[in-house]
Design an enzyme around this catalytic site. Structure first.
Site, PDB file in Angstrom:
ATOM      1  N   ARG A  15       0.956  -1.156  -0.092  1.00  0.00           N
ATOM      2  CA  ARG A  15      -0.106  -0.065  -0.044  1.00  0.00           C
ATOM      3  C   ARG A  15       0.961   1.082  -0.024  1.00  0.00           C
ATOM      4  O   ARG A  15       2.078   1.227   0.266  1.00  0.00           O
ATOM      5  CB  ARG A  15      -0.930   0.005   1.091  1.00  0.00           C
ATOM      6  CG  ARG A  15      -2.062  -0.858   1.207  1.00  0.00           C
ATOM      7  CD  ARG A  15      -2.774  -1.219   2.635  1.00  0.00           C
ATOM      8  NE  ARG A  15      -1.929  -1.632   3.587  1.00  0.00           N
ATOM      9  CZ  ARG A  15      -2.467  -1.857   4.986  1.00  0.00           C
ATOM     10  NH1 ARG A  15      -3.432  -1.471   5.201  1.00  0.00           N
ATOM     11  NH2 ARG A  15      -1.477  -2.620   5.596  1.00  0.00           N
ATOM     12  N   LYS A  75       2.168   1.634   7.338  1.00  0.00           N
ATOM     13  CA  LYS A  75       2.235   0.896   8.520  1.00  0.00           C
ATOM     14  C   LYS A  75       3.310   1.599   9.605  1.00  0.00           C
ATOM     15  O   LYS A  75       3.564   2.524   9.255  1.00  0.00           O
ATOM     16  CB  LYS A  75       3.034  -0.634   8.289  1.00  0.00           C
ATOM     17  CG  LYS A  75       2.123  -1.505   7.442  1.00  0.00           C
ATOM     18  CD  LYS A  75       0.812  -1.669   8.018  1.00  0.00           C
ATOM     19  CE  LYS A  75       0.926  -2.612   9.395  1.00  0.00           C
ATOM     20  NZ  LYS A  75      -0.378  -2.937  10.224  1.00  0.00           N
ATOM     21  N   TYR A  94      -0.702   4.110  10.810  1.00  0.00           N
ATOM     22  CA  TYR A  94      -1.086   3.170  11.838  1.00  0.00           C
ATOM     23  C   TYR A  94       0.149   2.851  12.495  1.00  0.00           C
ATOM     24  O   TYR A  94       1.235   2.860  12.178  1.00  0.00           O
ATOM     25  CB  TYR A  94      -1.298   1.930  11.060  1.00  0.00           C
ATOM     26  CG  TYR A  94      -2.654   1.887  10.472  1.00  0.00           C
ATOM     27  CD1 TYR A  94      -3.827   2.022  11.135  1.00  0.00           C
ATOM     28  CD2 TYR A  94      -2.848   1.485   9.023  1.00  0.00           C
ATOM     29  CE1 TYR A  94      -5.128   1.862  10.432  1.00  0.00           C
ATOM     30  CE2 TYR A  94      -4.017   1.637   8.556  1.00  0.00           C
ATOM     31  CZ  TYR A  94      -5.175   1.796   9.246  1.00  0.00           C
ATOM     32  OH  TYR A  94      -6.307   1.578   8.625  1.00  0.00           O
ATOM     33  N   HIS A  96      -0.041   1.201  16.118  1.00  0.00           N
ATOM     34  CA  HIS A  96      -0.526  -0.238  17.047  1.00  0.00           C
ATOM     35  C   HIS A  96       0.748  -0.462  18.122  1.00  0.00           C
ATOM     36  O   HIS A  96       1.257  -1.400  18.111  1.00  0.00           O
ATOM     37  CB  HIS A  96      -0.392  -1.377  16.158  1.00  0.00           C
ATOM     38  CG  HIS A  96      -1.434  -1.345  15.228  1.00  0.00           C
ATOM     39  ND1 HIS A  96      -2.965  -1.421  15.403  1.00  0.00           N
ATOM     40  CD2 HIS A  96      -1.663  -1.176  13.857  1.00  0.00           C
ATOM     41  CE1 HIS A  96      -3.452  -1.481  14.540  1.00  0.00           C
ATOM     42  NE2 HIS A  96      -2.666  -1.139  13.495  1.00  0.00           N
ATOM     43  N   GLU A 118      -5.286   4.399  14.010  1.00  0.00           N
ATOM     44  CA  GLU A 118      -6.288   3.658  14.716  1.00  0.00           C
ATOM     45  C   GLU A 118      -6.959   4.014  16.023  1.00  0.00           C
ATOM     46  O   GLU A 118      -7.715   3.395  16.430  1.00  0.00           O
ATOM     47  CB  GLU A 118      -5.692   1.801  14.936  1.00  0.00           C
ATOM     48  CG  GLU A 118      -4.539   2.086  15.897  1.00  0.00           C
ATOM     49  CD  GLU A 118      -3.115   2.460  15.627  1.00  0.00           C
ATOM     50  OE1 GLU A 118      -3.166   3.014  14.571  1.00  0.00           O
ATOM     51  OE2 GLU A 118      -2.143   2.398  16.331  1.00  0.00           O
ATOM     52  N   VAL A 267      -7.190 -11.998  13.658  1.00  0.00           N
ATOM     53  CA  VAL A 267      -7.092 -10.657  12.879  1.00  0.00           C
ATOM     54  C   VAL A 267      -6.556  -9.653  13.746  1.00  0.00           C
ATOM     55  O   VAL A 267      -6.013  -8.534  13.761  1.00  0.00           O
ATOM     56  CB  VAL A 267      -8.265 -10.181  12.234  1.00  0.00           C
ATOM     57  CG1 VAL A 267      -8.233  -8.744  11.374  1.00  0.00           C
ATOM     58  CG2 VAL A 267      -9.108 -11.236  11.430  1.00  0.00           C
ATOM     59  N   ASP A 270      -2.540  -7.694  15.267  1.00  0.00           N
ATOM     60  CA  ASP A 270      -1.739  -6.213  15.149  1.00  0.00           C
ATOM     61  C   ASP A 270      -2.032  -5.440  16.608  1.00  0.00           C
ATOM     62  O   ASP A 270      -1.223  -4.450  16.861  1.00  0.00           O
ATOM     63  CB  ASP A 270      -2.263  -5.134  14.096  1.00  0.00           C
ATOM     64  CG  ASP A 270      -3.975  -5.072  14.151  1.00  0.00           C
ATOM     65  OD1 ASP A 270      -4.649  -5.839  15.143  1.00  0.00           O
ATOM     66  OD2 ASP A 270      -4.397  -4.367  13.339  1.00  0.00           O
ATOM     67  N   VAL A 298      -1.356 -12.897  10.191  1.00  0.00           N
ATOM     68  CA  VAL A 298      -0.992 -11.846   9.181  1.00  0.00           C
ATOM     69  C   VAL A 298      -1.276 -10.535   9.917  1.00  0.00           C
ATOM     70  O   VAL A 298      -2.425  -9.921   9.899  1.00  0.00           O
ATOM     71  CB  VAL A 298      -1.201 -12.143   7.826  1.00  0.00           C
ATOM     72  CG1 VAL A 298      -0.698 -10.738   6.882  1.00  0.00           C
ATOM     73  CG2 VAL A 298      -0.741 -13.306   7.322  1.00  0.00           C
TER      74      VAL A 298
HETATM   75  N1  NAD Z   1      -4.507  -8.130  10.923  1.00  0.00           N
HETATM   76  C1  NAD Z   1      -4.854  -7.060  10.180  1.00  0.00           C
HETATM   77  O1  NAD Z   1      -4.209  -6.917   9.145  1.00  0.00           O
HETATM   78  C2  NAD Z   1      -5.948  -5.826  10.734  1.00  0.00           C
HETATM   79  C3  NAD Z   1      -6.714  -5.233   9.892  1.00  0.00           C
HETATM   80  C4  NAD Z   1      -7.593  -4.428  10.545  1.00  0.00           C
HETATM   81  C5  NAD Z   1      -7.844  -4.263  11.667  1.00  0.00           C
HETATM   82  N2  NAD Z   1      -7.287  -5.181  12.382  1.00  0.00           N
HETATM   83  C6  NAD Z   1      -7.515  -5.528  13.982  1.00  0.00           C
HETATM   84  O2  NAD Z   1      -8.917  -6.170  13.751  1.00  0.00           O
HETATM   85  C7  NAD Z   1      -9.369  -5.960  15.390  1.00  0.00           C
HETATM   86  C8  NAD Z   1     -10.701  -5.509  15.480  1.00  0.00           C
HETATM   87  O3  NAD Z   1     -11.178  -4.285  14.637  1.00  0.00           O
HETATM   88  P1  NAD Z   1     -12.417  -3.937  14.475  1.00  0.00           P
HETATM   89  O4  NAD Z   1     -12.186  -2.597  13.528  1.00  0.00           O
HETATM   90  O5  NAD Z   1     -13.488  -5.106  14.113  1.00  0.00           O
HETATM   91  O6  NAD Z   1     -12.889  -3.327  15.847  1.00  0.00           O
HETATM   92  P2  NAD Z   1     -14.184  -2.818  16.402  1.00  0.00           P
HETATM   93  O7  NAD Z   1     -14.241  -2.040  17.531  1.00  0.00           O
HETATM   94  O8  NAD Z   1     -15.218  -2.549  15.381  1.00  0.00           O
HETATM   95  O9  NAD Z   1     -15.004  -4.442  16.914  1.00  0.00           O
HETATM   96  C9  NAD Z   1     -14.432  -5.037  17.986  1.00  0.00           C
HETATM   97  C10 NAD Z   1     -15.490  -5.972  18.603  1.00  0.00           C
HETATM   98  O10 NAD Z   1     -14.852  -6.691  19.639  1.00  0.00           O
HETATM   99  C11 NAD Z   1     -15.952  -6.622  20.416  1.00  0.00           C
HETATM  100  N3  NAD Z   1     -15.125  -7.240  21.734  1.00  0.00           N
HETATM  101  C12 NAD Z   1     -14.313  -6.737  22.673  1.00  0.00           C
HETATM  102  N4  NAD Z   1     -13.690  -7.594  23.653  1.00  0.00           N
HETATM  103  C13 NAD Z   1     -14.497  -8.532  23.608  1.00  0.00           C
HETATM  104  C14 NAD Z   1     -14.219  -9.903  24.061  1.00  0.00           C
HETATM  105  N5  NAD Z   1     -13.451 -10.163  25.106  1.00  0.00           N
HETATM  106  N6  NAD Z   1     -15.137 -10.751  23.536  1.00  0.00           N
HETATM  107  C15 NAD Z   1     -15.960 -10.830  22.407  1.00  0.00           C
HETATM  108  N7  NAD Z   1     -15.840  -9.489  21.936  1.00  0.00           N
HETATM  109  C16 NAD Z   1     -15.080  -8.647  22.340  1.00  0.00           C
HETATM  110  C17 NAD Z   1     -16.238  -5.562  20.993  1.00  0.00           C
HETATM  111  O11 NAD Z   1     -17.712  -5.370  21.683  1.00  0.00           O
HETATM  112  C18 NAD Z   1     -16.510  -4.939  19.367  1.00  0.00           C
HETATM  113  O12 NAD Z   1     -17.817  -5.226  18.956  1.00  0.00           O
HETATM  114  C19 NAD Z   1      -8.615  -4.634  15.946  1.00  0.00           C
HETATM  115  O13 NAD Z   1      -7.522  -5.332  16.654  1.00  0.00           O
HETATM  116  C20 NAD Z   1      -8.059  -4.371  14.679  1.00  0.00           C
HETATM  117  O14 NAD Z   1      -6.774  -3.635  14.832  1.00  0.00           O
HETATM  118  C21 NAD Z   1      -6.173  -6.290  12.054  1.00  0.00           C
END
Ligand code: NAD
Length: 397
Positions: A15, A75, A94, A96, A118, A267, A270, A298
């Protein structure tokens, strides 16, 4: 302001933090945009396309970091990039930081002001700069999970949607936010049996409405998770507590409840990962096995689809980048309160309470850290751009 956009150097990250449309907007706001040569290549954007909208192409990262007053990235900065940051510089990307005390210390040491995509919030407390990548990561999570369930890739050898006469796979999504909803959406489209777990009943209500009964929603408790694990073929971890390290929703001993060859997609990796056995992987080598369970962790999933991700990301970040360039960080967070929690590090201090708690460092109020010193417009971590703004901008205010 002089805005610099380097080439991303994290492995398999394609990206770029600005598009030609973004360059045009920045230039129209009176800013100078420097783009590192080849920065857009991975997203099918040529240097010429940036130049055509007024960008200046700079041969290497070193020259770009040296000249730029604000660096916009995708990143978190890699160690070589942290070394190039300097006091008074603004970094927008980002970060993290919660699971990464070393990077946090490095950024504090740089003296730069670091605004994390974020943790920027909108008026409803949602995360507008995480959402587009979460939408993409959620969709990839199911695609990748379905692929890894194939036998030659180490999975159980089950087709997500089944066929007439043979049951579909069970997909368990833990965390029903933006990632979880998109993961569930694709899993439903692939005709799996889908179960979304969340601790927010309001969120589960919203999902019930959105999916019109096409998936089951479950209030997430340890017992509910343990009851589902023996049935799950694919588990997608998508929990988030804003700014904080991800909580563990599956512990190592609970893997024994699962079927051999089942797949975990973390997911939330990060933010440190929400399965105890997770560790970050890359697109080049995305999976590993623990106790017979395939882990896909990843940390930059959207990096695999850069043409989609670059445009989705920059559509969301551009207004904030322009506000920071137009007004400088102190004025921009005053005018747009949602930007304030975005400031994670300023003038050598951690300024986001959840990040500070996670990395075990003290938290300082953003305004305190950004207070202008008597030494002039630029001090450590504070960039007073009004002193550098072209006269027509100063007059417009
Ligand atoms: N790996 C990647 O490339 C990548 C890309 C984008 C986002 N992410 C990550 O994905 C994760 C989720 O992001 P999002 O945008 O969906 O967040 P979000 O805030 O929209 O959703 C998170 C959800 O988790 C729920 N939650 C919190 N603690 C919980 C628990 N103990 N049990 C069950 N549910 C619980 C919350 O109520 C919420 O609905 C984040 O860590 C984000 O950084 C990773």
């Amino acid at each position: 302001m002089r805005v610099g956009v380097p080439t991303e150097i994290k492995p398999a990250e394609y990206r770029v933090a600005i598009t030609p449309a973004g360059v045009r907007e920045m230039v129209e706001h009176g800013h100078e945009v420097l783009v590192e040569a080849g920065a857009g290549e991975g997203s099918a954007i040529s240097d010429a396309a940036f130049e055509a909208q007024g960008a200046r192409i700079v041969p290497g990262a070193e020259a770009l970091f040296a000249e730029a007053e604000m660096v916009i990235k995708v990143k978190e900065p890699q160690p070589v990039e942290v070394e190039m940051l300097r006091p008074g510089q603004l970094l927008f990307t980002y970060l993290h930081l919660a699971p990464d005390p070393e990077l946090t210390r490095g950024l504090c040491g740089s003296g730069a002001t670091c605004v994390a995509y974020e943790t920027v919030e909108d008026a409803r407390g949602r995360l507008p700069l995480l959402a587009p990548m979460s939408e993409i990561a959620g969709k990839i999570a199911t695609q990748a999970g379905a692929f890894m369930l194939e036998k030659p890739l180490g999975g159980r050898g089950i087709l997500l949607g089944g066929v007439p006469g043979v049951a579909a796979a069970n997909v368990m999504v833990i965390g029903g936010g933006v990632v979880g909803m998109n993961a569930a959406f694709i899993a439903i489209g692939m005709e799996a049996d889908v179960f979304v777990f969340d601790k927010s009943i309001d969120r589960l209500r919203e999902l019930e409405v959105a999916f019109a009964g096409r998936c089951s929603t479950v209030y997430s408790t340890t017992l509910a998770v343990e009851e589902m694990l023996p049935r799950a073929d694919l588990v997608i971890g998508a929990v988030l507590v804003h700014g904080a390290r991800a909580p563990f929703v599956i512990r190592r001993e609970q893997l024994a409840l699962m079927k051999p060859g089942a797949v975990l997609v973390d997911v939330a990796i990060d933010q440190g990962g929400c399965f105890e056995t997770s560790r970050p992987t890359t697109h080049r080598d995305p999976t590993f096995e623990v106790d017979g369970i395939i882990h896909y962790c990843v940390a930059n999933m959207p990096g695999a689809v850069p043409i989609t991700s670059t445009h989705a990301l920059t559509n969301a970040t551009l207004p904030y980048a322009i506000a920071l360039a137009d007004e400088g960080v102190a004025e921009a967070i005053r005018r747009n309160p949602g930007l304030r929690p975005g400031v994670n590090v300023a003038a050598g201090a951690v300024t986001h309470p959840a990040v500070a708690e996670a990395v075990g460092m003290p938290s300082v109020k953003v305004e305190q850290a950004l207070k202008p010193s008597a030494d002039g417009p630029i001090r450590q971590g504070h960039l007073d751009v009004s002193a550098r703004r072209p006269p027509e901008h100063a007059e417009a205010e």
